[in-house]
Design an enzyme around this catalytic site. Sequence first.
Site, short mmCIF file in Angstrom:
data_model
loop_
_atom_site.label_atom_id
_atom_site.label_comp_id
_atom_site.label_asym_id
_atom_site.label_seq_id
_atom_site.Cartn_x
_atom_site.Cartn_y
_atom_site.Cartn_z
N LYS A 12 0.82 -1.21 0.00
CA LYS A 12 0.00 0.00 0.00
C LYS A 12 0.86 1.28 0.00
O LYS A 12 2.07 1.22 0.27
CB LYS A 12 -0.92 -0.03 1.22
CG LYS A 12 -1.97 -1.15 1.18
CD LYS A 12 -2.96 -1.01 2.33
CE LYS A 12 -3.98 -2.12 2.31
NZ LYS A 12 -4.99 -1.96 3.39
N TYR A 52 -12.47 -2.43 -3.91
CA TYR A 52 -12.90 -2.65 -2.52
C TYR A 52 -14.43 -2.68 -2.39
O TYR A 52 -14.95 -2.48 -1.29
CB TYR A 52 -12.36 -1.53 -1.63
CG TYR A 52 -10.97 -1.77 -1.06
CD1 TYR A 52 -10.61 -2.98 -0.44
CD2 TYR A 52 -10.01 -0.76 -1.09
CE1 TYR A 52 -9.36 -3.17 0.11
CE2 TYR A 52 -8.74 -0.96 -0.53
CZ TYR A 52 -8.43 -2.16 0.06
OH TYR A 52 -7.19 -2.35 0.63
N PHE A 60 -15.88 2.99 6.80
CA PHE A 60 -14.54 3.41 6.40
C PHE A 60 -14.30 3.33 4.88
O PHE A 60 -13.20 3.59 4.41
CB PHE A 60 -13.48 2.57 7.14
CG PHE A 60 -13.62 1.08 7.00
CD1 PHE A 60 -13.10 0.41 5.90
CD2 PHE A 60 -14.27 0.32 7.98
CE1 PHE A 60 -13.21 -0.96 5.76
CE2 PHE A 60 -14.39 -1.06 7.86
CZ PHE A 60 -13.86 -1.70 6.74
N ARG A 88 -1.74 -14.51 4.43
CA ARG A 88 -2.50 -13.86 5.51
C ARG A 88 -1.78 -14.02 6.85
O ARG A 88 -1.80 -13.12 7.68
CB ARG A 88 -3.92 -14.40 5.57
CG ARG A 88 -4.73 -13.92 4.37
CD ARG A 88 -6.17 -14.25 4.47
NE ARG A 88 -6.87 -13.49 5.50
CZ ARG A 88 -7.22 -12.22 5.38
NH1 ARG A 88 -6.94 -11.54 4.29
NH2 ARG A 88 -7.88 -11.61 6.35
N THR A 94 -5.35 -7.27 10.70
CA THR A 94 -5.61 -6.01 9.97
C THR A 94 -5.09 -4.80 10.73
O THR A 94 -4.51 -3.89 10.14
CB THR A 94 -7.15 -5.86 9.75
OG1 THR A 94 -7.63 -7.06 9.17
CG2 THR A 94 -7.46 -4.69 8.86
N ARG A 105 2.53 -6.46 9.10
CA ARG A 105 1.81 -5.31 9.66
C ARG A 105 2.35 -4.90 11.02
O ARG A 105 2.35 -3.72 11.37
CB ARG A 105 0.31 -5.63 9.72
CG ARG A 105 -0.32 -5.58 8.32
CD ARG A 105 -1.68 -6.19 8.32
NE ARG A 105 -2.42 -5.93 7.09
CZ ARG A 105 -3.48 -6.61 6.73
NH1 ARG A 105 -3.94 -7.59 7.49
NH2 ARG A 105 -4.11 -6.32 5.62
N ASN A 115 -1.92 0.12 6.85
CA ASN A 115 -1.43 -1.15 7.38
C ASN A 115 -0.51 -1.89 6.39
O ASN A 115 -0.34 -3.09 6.45
CB ASN A 115 -2.59 -2.03 7.86
CG ASN A 115 -3.56 -2.41 6.76
OD1 ASN A 115 -3.42 -1.96 5.64
ND2 ASN A 115 -4.52 -3.24 7.08
N HIS A 118 -2.15 -5.44 1.63
CA HIS A 118 -3.44 -6.12 1.49
C HIS A 118 -3.16 -7.52 0.96
O HIS A 118 -2.24 -7.71 0.17
CB HIS A 118 -4.34 -5.39 0.49
CG HIS A 118 -5.52 -6.20 0.04
ND1 HIS A 118 -6.69 -6.26 0.76
CD2 HIS A 118 -5.69 -7.04 -1.02
CE1 HIS A 118 -7.53 -7.09 0.16
NE2 HIS A 118 -6.94 -7.58 -0.94
N GLU A 129 -9.37 -10.95 -7.54
CA GLU A 129 -8.45 -9.81 -7.36
C GLU A 129 -7.28 -9.88 -8.36
O GLU A 129 -6.82 -8.86 -8.86
CB GLU A 129 -7.96 -9.77 -5.92
CG GLU A 129 -9.09 -9.44 -4.95
CD GLU A 129 -8.67 -9.34 -3.49
OE1 GLU A 129 -7.50 -9.62 -3.17
OE2 GLU A 129 -9.53 -8.97 -2.67
P1 CMP Z 1 -7.33 -4.63 3.72
O1 CMP Z 1 -6.83 -5.99 4.01
O2 CMP Z 1 -6.74 -3.91 2.57
O3 CMP Z 1 -8.92 -4.70 3.51
C1 CMP Z 1 -9.76 -3.59 3.75
C2 CMP Z 1 -9.08 -2.49 4.50
O4 CMP Z 1 -9.92 -1.59 5.17
C3 CMP Z 1 -8.21 -3.07 5.60
O5 CMP Z 1 -7.11 -3.74 5.04
C4 CMP Z 1 -7.90 -1.83 6.42
O6 CMP Z 1 -6.72 -1.16 5.98
C5 CMP Z 1 -9.09 -0.91 6.13
N1 CMP Z 1 -9.86 -0.60 7.33
C6 CMP Z 1 -10.08 0.62 7.82
N2 CMP Z 1 -10.83 0.58 8.93
C7 CMP Z 1 -11.12 -0.72 9.15
C8 CMP Z 1 -11.87 -1.41 10.14
N3 CMP Z 1 -12.49 -0.76 11.15
N4 CMP Z 1 -11.95 -2.76 10.05
C9 CMP Z 1 -11.36 -3.42 9.03
N5 CMP Z 1 -10.62 -2.81 8.05
C10 CMP Z 1 -10.51 -1.47 8.12
#
Ligand code: CMP
Length: 136
Positions: A12, A52, A60, A88, A94, A105, A115, A118, A129
């Site tokens: 990212k 997304y 969010f 993962r 996350t 992360r 973070n 992805h 994807e």
């Molecule tokens: P990612 O794995 O890219 O998938 C969706 C993204 O939403 C996640 O990583 C986070 O960076 C972002 N995000 C922001 N706020 C939240 C939240 N409250 N819970 C989960 N993902 C979040």
Amino acid sequence: MSNTEQTLSIIKPDAVERNLIDEIKNIFIQNNLNIIDSKKIHISKDEAAEFYKVHQSKPFYNDLCNYLSSGPIVVMILEGEGAVFVNRKIMGSTDPKKAEDNTIRKLYGISIDKNSVHGSDSLENAQKEIEFFFKN
Ligand code: CMP
């Protein structure tokens, strides 16, 4: 029995900006995930929204789309035994504050938004994807 899979990984904007591309790629390689394709791109907000869209009902979502389109990212196809799960596991939770030691992360994430990486959450989503970034 072999269980070779492909999954999608994104480095990212926060990690690209801090020149962490090679360090993160090395973690994949050390964990037997081969990077079979990789490209650095800068996507539009509309493309981020499409990518997304599974999160479109989340509070969010708008910030997430703004963020992913805020600067260059690196998208990669990772291939290896159980690649979806392995990726993962090495990414960690996350929220970097909750991520396990030595995960990407935990090592590099700044916040739940920034973070650093992805990764696809299932084999089905991995296929979608990969298609999104590499097959059009
Ligand atoms: P990612 O794995 O890219 O998938 C969706 C993204 O939403 C996640 O990583 C986070 O960076 C972002 N995000 C922001 N706020 C939240 C939240 N409250 N819970 C989960 N993902 C979040």
